[in-house]
Design an enzyme around this catalytic site. Sequence first.
Site, PDB file in Angstrom:
ATOM      1  N   TRP A 289       0.847  -1.209   0.000  1.00 52.02           N
ATOM      2  CA  TRP A 289       0.000   0.000   0.000  1.00 52.02           C
ATOM      3  C   TRP A 289       0.882   1.258   0.000  1.00 52.02           C
ATOM      4  O   TRP A 289       0.561   2.250  -0.641  1.00 52.02           O
ATOM      5  CB  TRP A 289      -0.903   0.008   1.237  1.00 52.02           C
ATOM      6  N   HIS A 290       2.012   1.170   0.703  1.00 46.74           N
ATOM      7  CA  HIS A 290       2.868   2.352   0.813  1.00 46.74           C
ATOM      8  C   HIS A 290       3.537   2.710  -0.496  1.00 46.74           C
ATOM      9  O   HIS A 290       3.800   3.884  -0.759  1.00 46.74           O
ATOM     10  CB  HIS A 290       3.939   2.133   1.890  1.00 46.74           C
ATOM     11  N   GLY A 291       3.824   1.729  -1.305  1.00 46.89           N
ATOM     12  CA  GLY A 291       4.490   2.080  -2.556  1.00 46.89           C
ATOM     13  C   GLY A 291       4.676   0.872  -3.435  1.00 46.89           C
ATOM     14  O   GLY A 291       4.737  -0.265  -2.957  1.00 46.89           O
ATOM     15  N   PHE A 445       2.497   8.752  -0.858  1.00 43.17           N
ATOM     16  CA  PHE A 445       1.705   7.524  -0.937  1.00 43.17           C
ATOM     17  C   PHE A 445       0.280   7.830  -1.342  1.00 43.17           C
ATOM     18  O   PHE A 445      -0.595   7.040  -1.222  1.00 43.17           O
ATOM     19  CB  PHE A 445       1.746   6.771   0.396  1.00 43.17           C
TER      20      PHE A 445
END
Lengths: 445, 472
Positions: A289-291, A445
């Site tokens: 989800w962060h990257g 993000f």
Amino acid sequence: MSWKPEYIILIVASTLVDFGAGLAIEKADSKKRKKLWLFLSLFVNLGLLFTFKYWDFFNESIRDVLGTFSIQFEPSTLKLLLPVGISFYTFQTLSYTIDIYYGKIKPIKHLGIFATYVSFFPQLVAGPIERAKHLIPQFYNKVVFEYERVKNGLLLMLWGMFVKVVIADRLAILVNTVYKHDETHNYLLDHTGSSLFIATFFFMFQLYLDFSAYSNIAIGAARVLGFDLQSNFRRPYWATSIADFWHRWHISLSTWFRDYVYIPLGGNKRGIKRHLINLLITFVLSGVWHGASWNFALWGLLNGIFLIAQVFIDKRKKTKTSKASFVKRLLKSVLVMFLWGGSLVFFRAQTFDDAIYVFQNISIFGWDNLYELGLTASEFKFVFYCIIAIYILDYIQEKKDLYKILAGRNIVIRFAVYIVAILMIIYLGAYGENVGDNQFLYFQF
Amino acid sequence: MKKMLIKIAVIMIVVLGTIYYLDTSKLFSFDEDHVEKRWDGLYKFSSENEVDLLILGNSKTYCGINPKTMSSRLGANTFVLATPNGSLTQSYYNLREALTVCKPKMVAIEVSTLNSTTMADKEGSGKSFLYKDFSARRNIYEKLITTPQWFDLEEYAFAWSTSIRNHNFLFTNTEQIEKNREKAKNIVVNNKLYLGRYVRFTSGIQDSILSKYKTDGPSVNGDSLTISNEQLNSLQLLIDLLKENNIQPVFFTIPVYKDHIENYDTRYNILTELIEDKYGYELFDFQQFYQEDMLKTDCFENTYGNQHMTYLGSLVVTYNLADSIQNSPNSIGLPNRKGDQLWHNIFYGEENYFYNNPMIKGSKVLFVQNDLIAPTCSIKEIGIVQEEKFKLIMAKVPKSCISESEKEDFQVQLIVDVKMKGKAQRIQVKLPYNKYHKPGEYYIYSMPVQDIEFVQILQTNIVNTKLTAPSN
């Protein structure tokens, strides 16, 4: 973070689809139809997120995998700019339709209010990720001016600004100097031992202070407007275990993954093996989800493994100790920070190879000149003392409410604190000529 | 709500008051800020005198024009209000403020400020100089008008407050803060008038740069020099402002070394189309009409990139501009203040004054003898002038004595009784032609010396060295 005016279509599309899907799920007369509408919502939202955030990563990963089998594949990359806040508002709107599907909330009939819920400006760009059940009812409340609430909101914003500009952005200077890796040169390889250690240690605090500062500003701004947002951080560096840490770190995202990934997968109710797999899946997804990079996936995986280790350690413990001493608690929190800081190497390093380089070299004895890493000697000392001060303040905050302590002082002391804080932001802040543009870290993000 | 607003107001007053105090205490200022000195100089000069000729431009201008020499040549009060990295947009807003304190008869604008940059393009040192220029200005209203034209919203605080702009001194330059603190304790009032001159380069282009021109070619291509719309708009505004105030504009170009630029014709054509054809004003382009015999390597900064003039080069250009202004058929004519006491107080004896004005014995002129008979001609004046760091022996030979083409071949030779280090001696002095002076009525022959005292000139001669030199 990037912004193109046409990207507004994305948030409008997401809003309209979820608003419609919410109403349709409620009206649907069969479970199958409800599921169909839920899938439509998931497909559109995750589809947009996938296209804009993961498409290129996905294709390049396939190319790399096929490449190991000597199969040539030239993927079509989109090279799209990541729309502002897409990861945050996608999760926020998804929680709305999922909650309606599970009957936890009723859909709202007012498109304007729903649109406000999706695009509520204080938290649109980087959270906290709000739940419909918590935020939407507040839009129906009449907001009146309340001195204490507004003051509290303003002070939260002031504190957030102070932490961001004075401490986090100054930490960023050293971290960015050491971890710099651009097209022309990988500066990270010029550093060993103490430089890598101090940069990683500083990054651990930079990430916390930067993100918690944003959250405080967002919560404070919302509070001034008369809205209550959920808190995102609860002194994570005083956590006594990794599980405790995740109850204190990026709470709105952790609870989102708990409620919409971990529990639907079965949580810890389907046997130990499944429990551990669920933990790993949840944390790897949280990392991704962060990257869109393997580094983030590895960062998530590493934290999942820490939690699994903790599950086994907890199982071995027969009895729970009543109350830990300060020293014991301090040592535990240091251990948690050590593990967390280690995992953050994957979070901060730009490539997998960079992260490996850090692990291989961080323990090499070498005493680099720490005052040549972008900060002057006085800046270095100042920021180091600030970290210690924050750590101590967090500990006090564990026991007592600092806001209440301040509010109990006489007006001269309070005013002095406000004025000194503002002047410190102005005169001790890391900004201006020769200082880079320091966006909030989570804007990416 | 009211209670909160009052509290916020009190806090803001204390905060703003602190910022104001720190700004006015100059704790966060840089040393020797010549931009600030220039504005202070204009305000001081304007309060005591009239500015006749105001010169606008950038660093090329303040390195290339000597206001004292200009004033001694013209007899008109000249002030150079040029800023480092300045653009025409900057010049326009600076002129607006300047006009609140002075009413010049003529404004000369250096046209390298008409370039492709916009205010938004400025960054790095260009931005720093812009901040300094803005900070040095004093008129609050004009600064308010200027702010949105020069800066983005997030830069306003930096523009208005030196202490905010340089707040990082607290960590990176504490020595400067300490120095400023000491300076504030021991204020030294400097009454010397600053006329916007900034002597930066004293030695010219060296062989290494000359060979770079040969190997790499010129560093600037005239074909690529364009003018942004922002600058064109500013030019229009500037001309309108000058018309409103009945001020005559004059445009000129400070030259760069001949090998420094190629295809200058293209640039010249753009400038003439704009300034002469569109607006009908004169352009004195010292690049297009490059004086090969005067503008040698010692006239230019020893750099391959952005090039400025040396002290000697600035004299050549200053004389050229002064004479162009004076001899122009369109010139409105600047006042000649050589007889005014105020003018005399400022310019008497200053740089090159005696090249252009008679020598009269006094504190500046240590020795003078008039109308000395040489075998072929009568020399107008021979004297010793006390300059800042040396003495200058100078002879003025009427132009009628020597032909223009031969002036550099001649020397003025003297037999003089002198005192050197207290000892009486008889010596021969040979004064070569001073090529950094543009002749008016006289050719100047001169030579700097350190310690000498003339007692009596015994013999005077004007010698053609080419004719007397032994042949091989």
